[in-house]
Design a protein around this motif. Structure first.
Motif, PDB file in Angstrom:
ATOM      1  N   ASP A   1       0.825  -1.213   0.000  1.00  0.00           N
ATOM      2  CA  ASP A   1       0.000   0.000   0.000  1.00  0.00           C
ATOM      3  C   ASP A   1       0.858   1.261   0.000  1.00  0.00           C
ATOM      4  O   ASP A   1       2.066   1.215   0.302  1.00  0.00           O
ATOM      5  N   ARG A   2       0.221   2.372  -0.330  1.00  0.00           N
ATOM      6  CA  ARG A   2       0.840   3.691  -0.189  1.00  0.00           C
ATOM      7  C   ARG A   2       0.156   4.428   0.958  1.00  0.00           C
ATOM      8  O   ARG A   2      -1.071   4.330   1.106  1.00  0.00           O
ATOM      9  N   PRO A   3       0.914   5.165   1.754  1.00  0.00           N
ATOM     10  CA  PRO A   3       0.284   5.989   2.786  1.00  0.00           C
ATOM     11  C   PRO A   3      -0.396   7.201   2.168  1.00  0.00           C
ATOM     12  O   PRO A   3      -0.067   7.613   1.056  1.00  0.00           O
ATOM     13  N   MET A   4      -1.325   7.778   2.882  1.00  0.00           N
ATOM     14  CA  MET A   4      -2.016   8.969   2.429  1.00  0.00           C
ATOM     15  C   MET A   4      -1.212  10.181   2.909  1.00  0.00           C
ATOM     16  O   MET A   4      -1.333  10.607   4.048  1.00  0.00           O
ATOM     17  N   LEU A   5      -0.342  10.716   2.034  1.00  0.00           N
ATOM     18  CA  LEU A   5       0.425  11.912   2.352  1.00  0.00           C
ATOM     19  C   LEU A   5      -0.340  13.124   1.836  1.00  0.00           C
ATOM     20  O   LEU A   5      -0.683  13.192   0.654  1.00  0.00           O
ATOM     21  N   PRO A   6      -0.656  14.085   2.698  1.00  0.00           N
ATOM     22  CA  PRO A   6      -1.550  15.190   2.331  1.00  0.00           C
ATOM     23  C   PRO A   6      -1.173  15.917   1.040  1.00  0.00           C
ATOM     24  O   PRO A   6      -2.046  16.205   0.221  1.00  0.00           O
ATOM     25  N   LEU A   7       0.121  16.213   0.834  1.00  0.00           N
ATOM     26  CA  LEU A   7       0.503  16.972  -0.355  1.00  0.00           C
ATOM     27  C   LEU A   7       0.117  16.221  -1.626  1.00  0.00           C
ATOM     28  O   LEU A   7      -0.503  16.776  -2.542  1.00  0.00           O
ATOM     29  N   PHE A   8       0.492  14.960  -1.685  1.00  0.00           N
ATOM     30  CA  PHE A   8       0.247  14.188  -2.894  1.00  0.00           C
ATOM     31  C   PHE A   8      -1.232  13.832  -3.031  1.00  0.00           C
ATOM     32  O   PHE A   8      -1.759  13.765  -4.140  1.00  0.00           O
ATOM     33  N   TYR A   9      -1.903  13.627  -1.895  1.00  0.00           N
ATOM     34  CA  TYR A   9      -3.335  13.346  -1.956  1.00  0.00           C
ATOM     35  C   TYR A   9      -4.095  14.550  -2.498  1.00  0.00           C
ATOM     36  O   TYR A   9      -5.041  14.398  -3.276  1.00  0.00           O
ATOM     37  N   ASP A  10      -3.650  15.752  -2.110  1.00  0.00           N
ATOM     38  CA  ASP A  10      -4.331  16.952  -2.589  1.00  0.00           C
ATOM     39  C   ASP A  10      -4.063  17.215  -4.069  1.00  0.00           C
ATOM     40  O   ASP A  10      -4.796  17.967  -4.711  1.00  0.00           O
TER      41      ASP A  10
ATOM     42  N   VAL B   1      -3.350  14.429  -6.482  1.00  0.00           N
ATOM     43  CA  VAL B   1      -3.894  13.345  -7.315  1.00  0.00           C
ATOM     44  C   VAL B   1      -4.889  12.450  -6.588  1.00  0.00           C
ATOM     45  O   VAL B   1      -5.431  11.521  -7.191  1.00  0.00           O
ATOM     46  N   GLY B   2      -5.133  12.681  -5.309  1.00  0.00           N
ATOM     47  CA  GLY B   2      -6.024  11.804  -4.561  1.00  0.00           C
ATOM     48  C   GLY B   2      -5.431  10.414  -4.424  1.00  0.00           C
ATOM     49  O   GLY B   2      -4.225  10.247  -4.258  1.00  0.00           O
TER      50      GLY B   2
ATOM     51  N   ILE C   1      -4.435  10.712 -14.531  1.00  0.00           N
ATOM     52  CA  ILE C   1      -3.402  10.581 -13.502  1.00  0.00           C
ATOM     53  C   ILE C   1      -2.459   9.422 -13.821  1.00  0.00           C
ATOM     54  O   ILE C   1      -1.240   9.528 -13.628  1.00  0.00           O
ATOM     55  N   CYS C   2      -2.990   8.308 -14.296  1.00  0.00           N
ATOM     56  CA  CYS C   2      -2.127   7.179 -14.686  1.00  0.00           C
ATOM     57  C   CYS C   2      -1.188   7.584 -15.819  1.00  0.00           C
ATOM     58  O   CYS C   2      -0.001   7.231 -15.821  1.00  0.00           O
ATOM     59  N   THR C   3      -1.715   8.318 -16.781  1.00  0.00           N
ATOM     60  CA  THR C   3      -0.890   8.800 -17.898  1.00  0.00           C
ATOM     61  C   THR C   3       0.185   9.741 -17.384  1.00  0.00           C
ATOM     62  O   THR C   3       1.347   9.673 -17.812  1.00  0.00           O
TER      63      THR C   3
ATOM     64  N   TRP D   1       1.693  21.214 -11.355  1.00  0.00           N
ATOM     65  CA  TRP D   1       1.055  19.941 -11.694  1.00  0.00           C
ATOM     66  C   TRP D   1      -0.281  20.149 -12.385  1.00  0.00           C
ATOM     67  O   TRP D   1      -0.689  19.337 -13.226  1.00  0.00           O
ATOM     68  N   ARG D   2      -0.993  21.233 -12.054  1.00  0.00           N
ATOM     69  CA  ARG D   2      -2.244  21.517 -12.750  1.00  0.00           C
ATOM     70  C   ARG D   2      -2.001  21.726 -14.239  1.00  0.00           C
ATOM     71  O   ARG D   2      -2.771  21.245 -15.087  1.00  0.00           O
ATOM     72  N   GLU D   3      -0.924  22.447 -14.553  1.00  0.00           N
ATOM     73  CA  GLU D   3      -0.602  22.676 -15.961  1.00  0.00           C
ATOM     74  C   GLU D   3      -0.266  21.368 -16.670  1.00  0.00           C
ATOM     75  O   GLU D   3      -0.668  21.153 -17.814  1.00  0.00           O
ATOM     76  N   VAL D   4       0.480  20.501 -15.989  1.00  0.00           N
ATOM     77  CA  VAL D   4       0.850  19.221 -16.592  1.00  0.00           C
ATOM     78  C   VAL D   4      -0.388  18.347 -16.779  1.00  0.00           C
ATOM     79  O   VAL D   4      -0.584  17.724 -17.835  1.00  0.00           O
TER      80      VAL D   4
END
Length: 467
Positions: free
Chosen positions: A75-84, A86-87, A268-270, A216-219
């Motif tokens: 599993d991956r932990p839920m890290l706030p920065l990355f969750y915000d 890409v969820g 997100i997968c792409t 990341w929004r631009e990407v």
């Protein structure tokens, strides 16, 4: 031939660079982890305001836990920065059933398009040609090769994912690559660390972490445009690339919402495939050219082998690899000492797990210290020196090393490992076949680095003289 790497005279010394607070903070953290292992043993835990992190140190322990406890560390932990950002979507941040379905699909789809097979070699070789032409246009003048390398490596994954490559003169694509580089760098900074510690506060205050989101929004917007364009002319009977195949899977599994086959997850997968398939490989080649100008004796020896095995009338091929043990050894040593991901991407325990004498509760963050693996003094003869001999036997033949784990291992091993290996050999050997690389006149090559989410050389310039 052994060369001391003065970045690491004893362990993994802190870079003396006061120009970036967050850079120094991350290097210090890496040093602390090594020091903690010396003081507290091969398994220890850290807690800096946020959740507890269990750290595994040294090759034998990392291998044992990642392989024997692989299912419990998937599993991956839920890290706030990355969750915000890409969820729980994508191939990197997702867990459980969704992650298993997405990883299975990505591997099978990319294999169908040539991942790990000879059928992909022409695409990489063609990109080698374009890269060599772009470097020739510099006409031996000093230049920083970073963006050209990024563009070349990115184009290989672009063909697999988007179905087309991009010209090096495409300013929009160059801007996209710059955005990814900057975002990856900022993700390793102190603001990112603070965001994960105090997400409610950091969501409200300004700082570099806000830049991460905008980049990341631009990407993601770029990727979404590509996905939307594919949806317009999608032909289910003739899938062109990963996006087309994903669109087909969306139709097949539309009732299985837990599997994650929807448009947002496709984006997100792409993004994961594109970002991960570019950053680490191009950074490794960037380190490789830096080491070649730092140690011209090694560069000359690689070129002698290329001339003898390949000659100058054709490009190097994957079929040449077995006959080029020294070149192969140099590439592996660049990966080892370049140490692109110093601390493995964190994992989380799926259930209560026993590691050694310790009981690790479900949901605990666990990470292997890859620095301690790639520089394990019990595994490497001269761990802090640039020494291609680590990968050569007494007869000069290439030898595999069990402690060579730049791609990690276990259930979360890098799914692009086969592609990266192909690219590194073909790009590196093609570049050294065509050019001799050196520092600009009067400039001493420096092995100083910057640390973001990856470990990358400080920007540098070189001269590429056609051979």
């Amino acid at each position: 031939m052994v060369f001391t790497d003065y970045r690491r005279p004893s362990s993994y010394r802190q870079q003396k660079d006061s120009s970036s607070v967050h850079r120094g903070a991350l290097v210090l953290t890496t040093n602390h982890i090594l020091q903690f292992a010396e003081k507290y043993g091969k398994i220890f835990s850290l807690r800096i305001f946020g959740p507890r992190i269990v750290v595994l140190d040294g090759y034998k322990l990392v291998k044992e836990v990642y392989l024997q406890q692989g299912d419990n560390l998937a599993d991956r932990p839920m890290l706030p920065l990355f969750y915000d950002i890409v969820g729980d979507k994508g191939l990197v941040a997702s867990s459980g059933y969704k992650w298993k379905q997405q990883r299975r699909f990505a591997l099978s789809t990319l294999r169908n398009f040539g991942l790990g097979k000879k059928s992909l070699e022409p695409s990489i070789s063609l990109e080698c040609t374009f890269l060599n032409e772009a470097i020739s246009n510099e006409q031996g003048r000093p230049f920083d090769p970073r963006l050209l390398l990024n563009n070349a490596v990115a184009n290989v994954i672009c063909v697999l994912v988007f179905g087309n490559r991009f010209e090096y003169s495409d300013n929009d694509f160059q801007s996209l690559l710059k955005n990814i580089n900057e975002a990856v760098f900022l993700e390793g900074g102190i603001c990112a660390l603070l965001y994960n510690m105090f997400p409610r506060l950091m969501r409200r205050v300004p700082g570099p972490h806000k830049k991460v989101f905008s980049l990341w929004r631009e990407v993601i917007d770029f990727v979404r445009e590509k996905v939307n364009a594919h949806r317009v002319d999608y032909d289910p009977s003739n899938p062109r690339d990963y996006i087309d195949c994903f669109l087909g899977e969306m139709e097949k599994l539309k009732d299985d919402t837990a599997a994650g086959f929807d448009v947002e997850n496709l984006c997100i997968c792409t993004l994961d495939l594109f970002g991960a398939g570019t950053e680490t490989t191009s950074t490794t080649v960037y380190w490789g050219l830096l080491y070649m100008i730092k140690y011209p004796e090694i560069q000359a020896k690689v070129q002698e082998e290329i001339d003898r095995v390949v000659g100058g009338s054709r490009q190097p091929s994957l079929s040449d690899k077995d006959n080029m043990p020294y070149t192969n050894a140099v590439i592996h040593e660049i990966q080892r000492i370049g140490n692109i991901i110093p601390i493995n991407v964190v994992r989380a325990t799926v259930e209560d797990t026993q590691i050694g004498e310790y009981s690790i509760p479900k949901g605990t963050i666990v990470t292997g210290n890859l620095t301690s693996v790639l520089f394990d003094k019990s595994e490497w003869e001269t761990p802090h020196s640039f020494n291609p001999g680590h990968f050569l036997d007494a007869e000069g033949k290439f030898r595999r090393r069990d402690a060579f784990l730049p791609f990690s291992l276990g259930k979360r091993v890098c799914l692009g490992e086969q592609l990266a290996r192909m690219e590194l050999f073909l790009f590196f050997s093609s570049l050294l076949q065509r050019f001799t690389f050196s520092s600009p006149a009067g400039v001493e090559p420096s092995l100083d680095y910057k640390l973001g989410a990856t470990h990358c050389p400080q920007p540098y310039k070189l001269c590429a003289v056609p051979r």
